[in-house]
Design an enzyme around this catalytic site. Structure first.
Site, PDB file in Angstrom:
ATOM      1  N   GLY A 101     -12.485   1.291 -48.858  1.00 23.51           N
ATOM      2  CA  GLY A 101     -11.128   0.801 -49.052  1.00 23.51           C
ATOM      3  C   GLY A 101     -11.053  -0.683 -48.794  1.00 23.51           C
TER       4      GLY A 101
ATOM      5  N   GLN B 254      -5.716  -5.263 -45.230  1.00 20.39           N
ATOM      6  CA  GLN B 254      -5.130  -6.591 -45.225  1.00 20.39           C
ATOM      7  C   GLN B 254      -6.003  -7.595 -44.495  1.00 20.39           C
ATOM      8  OE1 GLN B 254      -1.529  -5.677 -42.951  1.00 20.39           O
ATOM      9  NE2 GLN B 254      -1.970  -7.441 -41.738  1.00 20.39           N
ATOM     10  N   THR B 255      -6.926  -7.142 -43.658  1.00 21.64           N
ATOM     11  CA  THR B 255      -7.825  -8.067 -42.981  1.00 21.64           C
ATOM     12  C   THR B 255      -9.238  -8.027 -43.533  1.00 21.64           C
ATOM     13  OG1 THR B 255      -8.202  -6.397 -41.259  1.00 21.64           O
ATOM     14  CG2 THR B 255      -6.520  -8.064 -40.835  1.00 21.64           C
TER      15      THR B 255
ATOM     16  N   LEU C 107     -12.530  -5.649 -45.953  1.00 19.76           N
ATOM     17  CA  LEU C 107     -13.046  -4.446 -46.595  1.00 19.76           C
ATOM     18  C   LEU C 107     -13.449  -3.405 -45.565  1.00 19.76           C
ATOM     19  CD1 LEU C 107     -15.440  -5.991 -49.269  1.00 19.76           C
ATOM     20  CD2 LEU C 107     -13.148  -5.110 -49.640  1.00 19.76           C
TER      21      LEU C 107
ATOM     22  N   LYS D 235     -15.665  -1.956 -40.849  1.00 17.80           N
ATOM     23  CA  LYS D 235     -14.571  -2.826 -41.273  1.00 17.80           C
ATOM     24  C   LYS D 235     -15.067  -4.269 -41.212  1.00 17.80           C
ATOM     25  CE  LYS D 235      -9.709  -3.809 -40.174  1.00 17.80           C
ATOM     26  NZ  LYS D 235      -8.598  -3.449 -39.265  1.00 17.80           N
TER      27      LYS D 235
ATOM     28  N   ASP E 173       3.243   1.624 -35.323  1.00 17.88           N
ATOM     29  CA  ASP E 173       3.117   1.632 -36.786  1.00 17.88           C
ATOM     30  C   ASP E 173       2.638   2.997 -37.265  1.00 17.88           C
ATOM     31  OD1 ASP E 173       3.296   0.602 -39.340  1.00 17.88           O
ATOM     32  OD2 ASP E 173       1.282  -0.264 -39.312  1.00 17.88           O
TER      33      ASP E 173
END
Length: 778
Positions: free
Chosen positions: A41, A44-45, A47, A63, A156
């Site tokens: 995936g 926002q920061t 891959l 990540k 969140d």
């Protein structure tokens, strides 16, 4: 369960298994012992890629965070997430194994789960049976209870951040918004997604993070049972008003005892809202106790002995760095005083939890690594010499990689002495609590952009101070990150001893960037280097003329708040070609939604510029807002005094096939902070640049929307020379005088009646939302 092995191990096992792939790829990329494979995936920061251990075959999710493309405040949030994950060990919380880094990237090695998001599960299956919904709900509550017991609030919670393993058990992920709520203090930052945020967060009031999590849990439970959201609207302002009122339709098929639970959780008054303890005693929650499920058993709490530290005792530097990254223990003198006090307190609990984690899962240098020819290979964050609970220093562990390095250099010739020195220097600078904070806030590796987030500690709480004032009632939204600029209370964290750049060669090769094709007022940004892939990237601190413009125009594009409705959205599955990508630069822009929040493209921007002359800033802002309101199906929010976020959803046709256009509008002065006064003496005039940056959605529709806004901005102020200047700035031909903008000339076969320069009278027709059972919801 996780496919990961024991967490944070300090080296390879004593036994050797046969390689899972007898013929690995010739040019495979490695992060420590893990071989990078398909893309899972894009967040926002950065891959998220699949990693496979080269010996054991263990699968992990890695990540990859590009430090050069993110601001310091975003990197601080990543460090805070790392420290929080070190505190949490629960079967329904995603585990963090290790952290690697090099000069350009930060690599978080996370537990890999194969079931995907709960969001996609709902898209595929529709509303769930009460039995299955109760199973998921109890697992979520169990994990939250554990987090809240250590003063950690997620803030969140939504189906996109809830993952499923191969046995369909929950893993809570994405603690990027999480915060420590110390004692009876309240939090201030409005964050999260509007569909799942509680009314007090939307109103911008101080709030209890634990109560806010309970509201989000209620919304999630409603979604599991109904297949739709209790509060939903195409217009963001209307959605926020619905959440504030807290009035929603309760379908008749929900069991009566569950209806009472939902009403108690989705309660506008925080004092009347059910607490975790009350939820766990509710009849509907207890109704599934007889259902055998070993994963529902409560996780044993971590108990550590909190002793008083002697006044002359030495404190563990790694633990102190992790505590500093949490945001609420930045006062070092007070922290040391509380740690050495005789009474039990929050500081001592956090300190000993992190120290216990470090002792149980020591992070040492990797051994038996595969051969690497990388110029700047990722290196593992390792522990500094550990201290015992009595403050005595223990001997440091060193691996053979530090003592005798035989890696090849960039040209292929071995340079063991030089590499050994570089590795030794790096290991001295990058030690932490198996992936805790390294004080990146002052690192020159971070982007020179002006920070987008506000990080200022609350009195006694680990929450960012809210800057820029509360949004107006017309454009109120919930920034998932703080607004640009900040309040007066902002201050950077204290400089860290480990905030120096990582040693190593100038950088890694980057992918080549193509030459963009120019169209009027449209400039796609090329790759950072714009050179063939064998050319090293320029120095992060280096710059030529126009560096200020680049740093301004390359500001972080936060994802638009809100979640696509899963009862309207088709599950996105990446193609085989997308999944075969290996490098972060070449990963697909349309990869499957990541586990780590809403997605934006960090590799390529599409921007449109507009230059306005002799207009005050207030007039430009008013014209932009008027243009927003004149376009049906377009909603917007205010990020700061000079930044807006907008979303356009075209009407007509099945919405599941229509992708909304999300973009950001930034206003900057071209004459510095103090523009010259206007000729008429009213002041406030000058040359301003309005930048439209595409965040997500179709590029062609983005151009038409922006050109419609541009036409209205220019119609209120006749300035053909400025229009020509804007066209020249973007490398386009000047449009002949009197020619209509392209926004008024839709392409053949693709009419877009809503994009017109004049507002349509009357609101658009309301659409009936269909639940998964096909019945219309009022």
């Amino acid at each position: 369960m996780s496919s990961g092995a024991k967490e944070g191990g300090g080296g390879s096992p004593a036994y050797h298994l046969p390689h899972p792939h007898p013929h690995p790829p010739q040019h495979a990329q490695y992060v420590g012992p893990y071989r990078l494979e398909k893309t899972l995936g894009k967040g926002q920061t950065g891959l998220v890629k699949l990693g496979v251990h080269c010996i054991t075959g263990q699968k992990v999710a890695i990540k990859i965070v590009n430090r050069e493309k993110l601001s310091e405040s975003v990197l601080m949030k990543v460090e805070r997430e790392i420290a929080i994950l070190k505190l949490i060990e629960h079967p329904h919380v995603l585990k963090l194994h290790d952290v690697y880094e090099n000069k350009k990237y930060l690599y978080l090695v996370l537990e890999h789960v194969s079931g995907g998001e709960l969001f996609d599960y709902l898209v595929k299956k529709g509303r769930l049976t009460p039995k299955e919904a109760r199973k998921f709900f109890r697992q979520i509550v169990s994990a939250l209870d554990f987090c809240h017991s250590y003063s950690i609030c997620h803030r969140d919670l939504k189906p996109e951040n809830l993952l499923l393993d191969e046995k369909n058990n929950i893993r809570i992920a994405d603690f990027g918004m999480a915060s420590l709520q110390v004692g009876d203090s309240l939090l201030e930052t409005s964050c999260g997604s509007p569909h799942y945020a509680c009314p007090e967060v939307i109103k911008g009031e101080k709030y209890d993070g634990r109560r806010a999590d309970m509201w989000s849990c209620g919304v999630i439970l409603f979604a599991l049972l109904v297949g739709a959201l209790p509060f939903d609207d195409d217009n963001l302002r209307q959605l926020l008003e619905k959440v504030k009122r807290g009035v929603f339709h309760m379908p008749h098929f929900i069991p009566p005892d569950c209806q009472s639970l939902l009403r108690g959780m989705i309660e506008v008054e925080p004092e009347k809202r059910l607490s975790l303890e009350q939820i766990q005693k509710h009849p509907w929650y207890l109704g599934g106790k007889h259902e055998p499920d070993p994963c529902l058993e409560p996780a044993p709490g971590r108990r550590v002995a909190m002793r008083s530290l002697p006044s002359n005792g030495e404190l563990d530097p790694d633990v102190l760095e992790s505590m500093a990254s949490l945001g609420c223990f930045r006062d070092r003198e007070r922290l040391h005083r509380e740690l050495r006090s005789e009474e039990e307190n929050q500081e001592k609990m956090i300190y000993y939890l992190l120290l216990d984690r470090k002792e149980r899962y020591p992070s040492c240098e990797d051994q038996d690594l595969p051969p690497r020819n990388d110029v700047d290979p990722p290196r593992k964050r390792v522990d500094s010499p550990m201290l015992s609970r009595h403050g005595k220093r223990r001997p440091e562990r060193k691996s053979m990689e530090v003592l005798s390095i035989t890696d090849a250099g960039g040209g292929g010739s071995p340079v063991p002495t030089r590499r050994a020195l570089e590795m030794a220097q790096h290991s001295q600078r990058s030690r932490s609590v198996s992936g805790a904070s390294t004080g990146l806030s002052s690192s020159p590796l971070s982007s020179p952009r002006s920070p987008v987030f506000s990080f200022s500690p609350e009195p006694g709480a680990g929450d960012e101070a809210r800057g820029g004032g509360s949004p107006t009632s017309k454009t109120q939204t919930l920034p998932s990150r703080g607004p640009r600029g900040g309040g007066a209370g902002e201050q950077p964290p204290p400089p860290s001893a480990r905030s120096t750049p990582l040693p190593g060669p100038p950088g890694s090769p980057r992918s080549s960037g193509g030459t963009p094709l120019h169209s009027p007022l449209h400039t796609p940004r090329a790759s950072p280097t714009g050179t063939p892939g064998t050319t090293p990237p320029p120095s992060p601190g280096g710059g030529v003329g126009g560096a200020a413009w680049r740093s301004r125009l390359n500001s972080i594009r936060n994802s638009f708040l809100g979640s696509p409705r899963f009862h309207r959205r088709k599950m996105q599955v990446p193609t085989a070609e997308e999944m075969s990508s290996l490098t972060p630069e070449s990963s697909p822009e349309l990869a499957k939604r990541s586990w780590f929040g809403n997605f934006i493209s960090l590799d390529k921007e599409e921007q449109i510029f507009l230059v306005l002359k002799d207009k005050p800033l207030s007039s430009i802002k008013a014209d932009i807002v008027h243009a927003f309101l004149s376009i049906p199906s377009l909603s917007h929010s205010v990020l700061s005094q000079t930044s807006f976020r907008a979303e356009y959803k075209a009407s007509g046709g099945p919405s599941v096939f229509q992708k909304p256009v999300r973009f950001q509008v930034d206003i900057s002065s071209s004459e510095g902070p103090e523009p010259s006064p206007r000729r008429d003496g009213s002041g406030g005039g000058g040359i301003y640049s309005v930048t439209f940056t595409l965040i997500s959605g179709p590029s062609r529709r983005f151009k038409r929307v922006v050109e419609t806004i541009q036409a209205q901005l220019l119609s209120t102020h006749d300035q053909p020379s400025v229009q020509a200047l804007a066209d020249e700035k973007n490398g386009a031909q000047t449009r002949p005088a009197g020619a209509p903008p392209r926004s008024l000339q839709p392409p053949p076969g693709r009419p877009d009646p809503e994009l017109s320069s004049s507002p349509r009278r009357g609101p658009p027709k309301d659409k009936k939302l269909l639940a998964t059972n096909g019945t219309p919801l009022p």
